[in-house]
Structures are given as C-alpha cells and as structure tokens.
Motif scaffolding. Structure first.
Motif, mmCIF file in Angstrom:
data_model
loop_
_atom_site.group_PDB
_atom_site.id
_atom_site.type_symbol
_atom_site.label_atom_id
_atom_site.label_comp_id
_atom_site.label_asym_id
_atom_site.label_seq_id
_atom_site.Cartn_x
_atom_site.Cartn_y
_atom_site.Cartn_z
ATOM 1 N N LYS A 1 -31.982 4.644 54.221
ATOM 2 C CA LYS A 1 -33.321 4.922 54.730
ATOM 3 C C LYS A 1 -34.298 3.817 54.354
ATOM 4 N N LYS A 2 -34.139 3.286 53.128
ATOM 5 C CA LYS A 2 -35.018 2.216 52.658
ATOM 6 C C LYS A 2 -34.170 1.109 52.057
ATOM 7 N N LEU A 3 -34.660 -0.123 52.208
ATOM 8 C CA LEU A 3 -33.916 -1.281 51.718
ATOM 9 C C LEU A 3 -34.841 -2.177 50.897
ATOM 10 N N LEU A 4 -34.398 -2.531 49.697
ATOM 11 C CA LEU A 4 -35.103 -3.494 48.863
ATOM 12 C C LEU A 4 -34.235 -4.745 48.742
ATOM 13 N N ILE A 5 -34.804 -5.899 49.103
ATOM 14 C CA ILE A 5 -34.099 -7.164 48.931
ATOM 15 C C ILE A 5 -34.640 -7.845 47.683
ATOM 16 N N ALA A 6 -33.760 -8.030 46.711
ATOM 17 C CA ALA A 6 -34.150 -8.616 45.420
ATOM 18 C C ALA A 6 -33.063 -9.586 44.961
ATOM 19 N N ILE B 1 -30.451 -1.332 47.235
ATOM 20 C CA ILE B 1 -31.071 -2.525 46.657
ATOM 21 C C ILE B 1 -30.028 -3.627 46.648
ATOM 22 N N THR B 2 -30.308 -4.709 47.328
ATOM 23 C CA THR B 2 -29.381 -5.824 47.316
ATOM 24 C C THR B 2 -29.879 -6.862 46.320
ATOM 25 N N GLY B 3 -29.092 -7.085 45.276
ATOM 26 C CA GLY B 3 -29.470 -7.977 44.184
ATOM 27 C C GLY B 3 -29.499 -7.240 42.864
ATOM 28 N N GLY B 4 -28.489 -7.494 42.037
ATOM 29 C CA GLY B 4 -28.404 -6.807 40.744
ATOM 30 C C GLY B 4 -28.968 -7.637 39.607
ATOM 31 N N GLY B 5 -30.151 -8.203 39.833
ATOM 32 C CA GLY B 5 -30.843 -8.972 38.810
ATOM 33 C C GLY B 5 -31.963 -8.159 38.183
ATOM 34 N N PRO B 6 -32.884 -8.812 37.467
ATOM 35 C CA PRO B 6 -33.950 -8.077 36.777
ATOM 36 C C PRO B 6 -34.847 -7.269 37.708
ATOM 37 N N GLY C 1 -40.125 0.556 55.489
ATOM 38 C CA GLY C 1 -38.882 0.829 54.786
ATOM 39 C C GLY C 1 -38.195 -0.396 54.208
ATOM 40 N N LEU C 2 -38.737 -1.602 54.500
ATOM 41 C CA LEU C 2 -38.172 -2.839 53.958
ATOM 42 C C LEU C 2 -39.077 -3.351 52.844
ATOM 43 N N TYR C 3 -38.485 -3.660 51.692
ATOM 44 C CA TYR C 3 -39.242 -4.074 50.514
ATOM 45 C C TYR C 3 -38.650 -5.358 49.935
ATOM 46 N N PHE C 4 -39.481 -6.071 49.169
ATOM 47 C CA PHE C 4 -39.044 -7.299 48.520
ATOM 48 C C PHE C 4 -39.505 -7.311 47.063
ATOM 49 N N ALA C 5 -38.714 -7.928 46.182
ATOM 50 C CA ALA C 5 -39.106 -8.065 44.778
ATOM 51 C C ALA C 5 -38.376 -9.238 44.157
ATOM 52 N N GLY C 6 -39.011 -9.839 43.154
ATOM 53 C CA GLY C 6 -38.361 -10.913 42.404
ATOM 54 C C GLY C 6 -38.423 -12.257 43.102
ATOM 55 N N GLU C 7 -37.446 -13.100 42.810
ATOM 56 C CA GLU C 7 -37.482 -14.493 43.241
ATOM 57 C C GLU C 7 -37.158 -14.703 44.723
ATOM 58 N N VAL C 8 -36.844 -13.640 45.454
ATOM 59 C CA VAL C 8 -36.696 -13.784 46.906
ATOM 60 C C VAL C 8 -38.057 -14.061 47.547
#
Length: 413
Positions: free
Chosen positions: A170-175, A14-19, A378-385
């Motif tokens: 294996k999986k990536l979340l951009i947050a 997970i890239t992004g250590g925010g909420p 395998g690519l995910y997004f969350a938050g203000e991105v």
C-alpha cells in the motif's frame, strides 16, 4: 523461499536496510503495531554503513542541538532540514538510543559515539528494535521495478538469487542511498533526480612544499577554492592533503570539482584567519628580534602552529639565511606563501569506506513534514537517496535518523 514473497499485500515496504530504512520501520511499527512492514536489502547484511562508520565506532550524530546552527553543516538540503530538525534533532537521537540501552558520549570535536566504541552496539540496537516491533527483513533482494497499482498502492518486482518475485504494498519508502539503478526507477515514477557525484574526499596534490611530510598536521588552516572558503585542521598525506578542513572543502565544492574533473587550484592559508599585513608584521618582528640574529630562518618558525618540517619547506626559497639577513622582499613573499599559497589539485581520494555522494531525489518534490512524494500518494523517501549531504562528523547519519523518523511517523497513519 520465505513467505515474504507471497500474494499478500504489505502495508509498508521499505527498500534499503540502512539507518534511514530501519529508523522508519521501527517508528512506523511502534506507532501502529497492526501494520505488516517489510524491509528489503540488496546486500548480504543490513546496516552496512553503520558498521563501518567512524572506523567501526559509529559516529551516531553530532552534539549540535540548535536546528538553525545544525543546518549550516549541510552543503545541500539545509533549508529543507530546518523544519525537520525542529521535530527530530540530535538530542532526540541521543534520547532514542539511550532509551534502548545505547548510551552515547561526546568527543572534543562534537562527534557522538556509543560508549562501547563499537558500531555493533548501534546496529544490534536497531535490529533488535525492528525485530521486537515485528518488522520483517529480507536481505539479498534487489529491487527491479516499481509500478503504480491500478487500485492504489504499488507493485514491485524484486530479484532474490536467480528468481523474480512480485510484491504488493500500500505504501512504499525508498531509503536506498544514491544507487543509480534505484534513481532510474524513481525517474520512471515521474520524479526528478540530481546526478550523484562524490563528496567527502581527500585531495591528490603533488608539490615540493609538502613532499615527504606525510603525517604532518596543522590545527587551523583556511582553504579557498572559487566561492568556497572553509577552515579547520589539515593533514598532509602521501598523496596530498586530508583532514577535516579538506573533507569539508570537498563537500562544499563537490559539484565544482566534478565539473572540473578534479583539477583545480587551491589556496591555502596556513595561519587560519591571519591576513597578509598581520603575517608580515609577525615576520618583521622575528627578523628584528635580537635573539634571532644568528638563527636560521628554516629551523626557527615564526608561528608556533606551523610544524618545523613544514616551515622549513615553505621557507626553502629563501635559502640557508639567518633571520637578520632576510630581505624585505623575501619576507613579503613568505607572508604571501603562508597566507595565499596556491596548490594544484590533480585528483581525488576516497574518504576511507564511508562513501558519501551529493545528489539524489530533487528536494522540491518531497514534503519534508511527512517525507512523502509531492507527485505520488503513498511514495516516501528518506536518507541519502535524497539530494542531501552533510560534512563529516555525524551529520549524514543525523539526516538519515530525522528523515527516517518523519517518514515512519507518516507511514503509520
């Protein structure tokens, strides 16, 4: 150097250590304790926005528990969030934090804060839950590049201090929020992004009618700018106008103002929902009232919600007249001033340190049941991105909690 940057393959990075990032990591790890999960954060500490939110109190969410109503507080992303909020909404946020010892309270305007009135309480709860679930966290780490791995998953390049390291996942979340460099990486993966522009800001206005009135507030004001109409409390400042109604207006008109280079006329109705005829009727009654015969119009407001200092400057064009001596033409002009006064925005101010942007990953390319990319498995997004933003009041955090929770659920599978 930590062993996090070794040849091992992570199940989830997970890239992004925010909420949003923390919420997703915790949810994922608690659902599937066997996964190895890593959060990377470019700053020197995690949850920076949580710590400064609400003046250090952390406006966790808003006490709006009807998803259909909740989405109306989002200038962008409301349609997509409707289904998401049916699965995780503010009442679930309240339950989540209270189950971890963080009790929330509701203020008169619906904003919800920890009873401790300290953002540290919220941040420590998230950090503690992540640590307990086995999530690894690496700060001071910049994401440089993401490539789709030939055998599935992703290969990342990150920089810590002066060194560059590869990471396999294996999986990536951009947050990450709307970081322009991260948006470039996202575009390199084939995604469309909407250019980020500022939202939630105050208005720079220089005008004699509000000059010297910093600190004066009006509880019920309607603002209009092109197709945008908003209503709420307003605060006059040294540089112009602020308060909830201005922040709301800036959110709904973020792209309009950006295109206009923050120079635009603004219509102010100081009387909330009054129309011209209704305002004129009240003014005429004040003129005809015997008690007002010898009272100066500038020191005797006809409407209790308008402070005397503001009223005096709005009526200055009439001069030092008694109510009985004011002409019908002057009353009509005053009614217009109160209902359709026009001011000129000449620039924007930033809303404290809680910088919010409109823009990010195109929502059409994201599955809002799982927050997974519709283009890359395998690519995910969350938050203000994401191209989602809410007005002030805890709504931006709620979209982060919700999208993080949904992503974490999907990542655990």
């Amino acid at each position: 150097m930590p062993s996090y940057f070794s040849d091992r393959t992570w199940n989830v990075v997970i890239t992004g250590g925010g909420p949003a990032g923390f919420f997703a990591a915790i949810r994922c790890a608690e659902l599937n304790p066997h996964l190895n999960i890593l959060i990377i954060e470019k700053a020197s500490q995690t949850l920076g926005k949580v710590l400064i939110s609400g003046g250090g109190r952390c406006n966790v969410t808003h006490a709006c528990f009807d998803p259909a109503k909740l989405v109306t507080f989002y200038p962008r992303g409301g349609n997509e969030l409707r289904g998401a909020f049916s699965r995780f909404q503010p009442k679930d946020t309240v339950a989540w934090f209270e189950s971890r010892g963080v009790k929330l309270k509701t203020e008169a305007d619906g904003r919800m804060f920890p009873v401790t009135d300290s953002s540290e309480t919220v941040a420590e709860s998230l950090r503690g839950a992540a640590k307990k679930a086995g999530v690894k966290v690496q700060i001071g780490t910049n994401l440089l590049r993401v490539d789709k791995a030939p055998r599935g998953g992703f290969r990342l390049e990150v920089r810590q201090e002066a060194k560059v390291f590869p990471i396999q996942t294996k999986k990536l979340l951009i947050a990450t929020g709307s970081d322009r460099r991260i948006l470039e990486i996202i575009r390199s993966l084939g995604h469309t992004t909407v250019e980020p522009v500022p939202s939630l800001f105050t208005f720079n206005i220089k005008d004699k009618r509000i000059e010297g009135l910093a600190g004066v507030s009006v509880e019920d004001v309607t603002l209009r700018m092109e197709s945008v109409t908003v209503r709420g409390p307003l605060l006059i400042t040294h540089w112009g106008l602020s308060g909830p109604v201005v922040l709301r207006c800036s959110a709904w008109s973020a792209r309009i103002l950006f295109e206009k280079k923050y120079a635009s006329p603004l219509t102010v109705n100081w009387l909330g929902n009054y129309g011209l005829d209704a305002a004129l009727e009240v003014l005429q009654r004040n003129k005809d009232w015997k008690e007002n015969t010898r009272r100066k119009i500038g020191t005797t407001p006809a409407f209790s919600q308008i402070p005397v200092r503001l009223w005096k400057q709005l009526t200055e064009f009439i001069g030092d007249k008694n109510w009985a001596d004011v002409t019908k033409a002057e009353l009509h002009r005053l009614a217009q001033e109160l209902i359709t006064g026009e001011f000129q925005i000449t620039g924007k101010g930033q809303f404290k340190e809680e910088f919010v942007t409109a823009g990010g990953v195109s929502l059409k390319e994201v599955d809002f049941k799982t927050m997974q990319s519709r283009l890359l498995d395998g690519l995910y997004f969350a938050g203000e991105v994401l191209d989602i933003d809410g007005i002030t009041g805890g709504f931006n955090f709620q979209s982060s909690w919700t999208t993080g929770w949904l992503a974490g659920t999907a990542l655990s599978e």
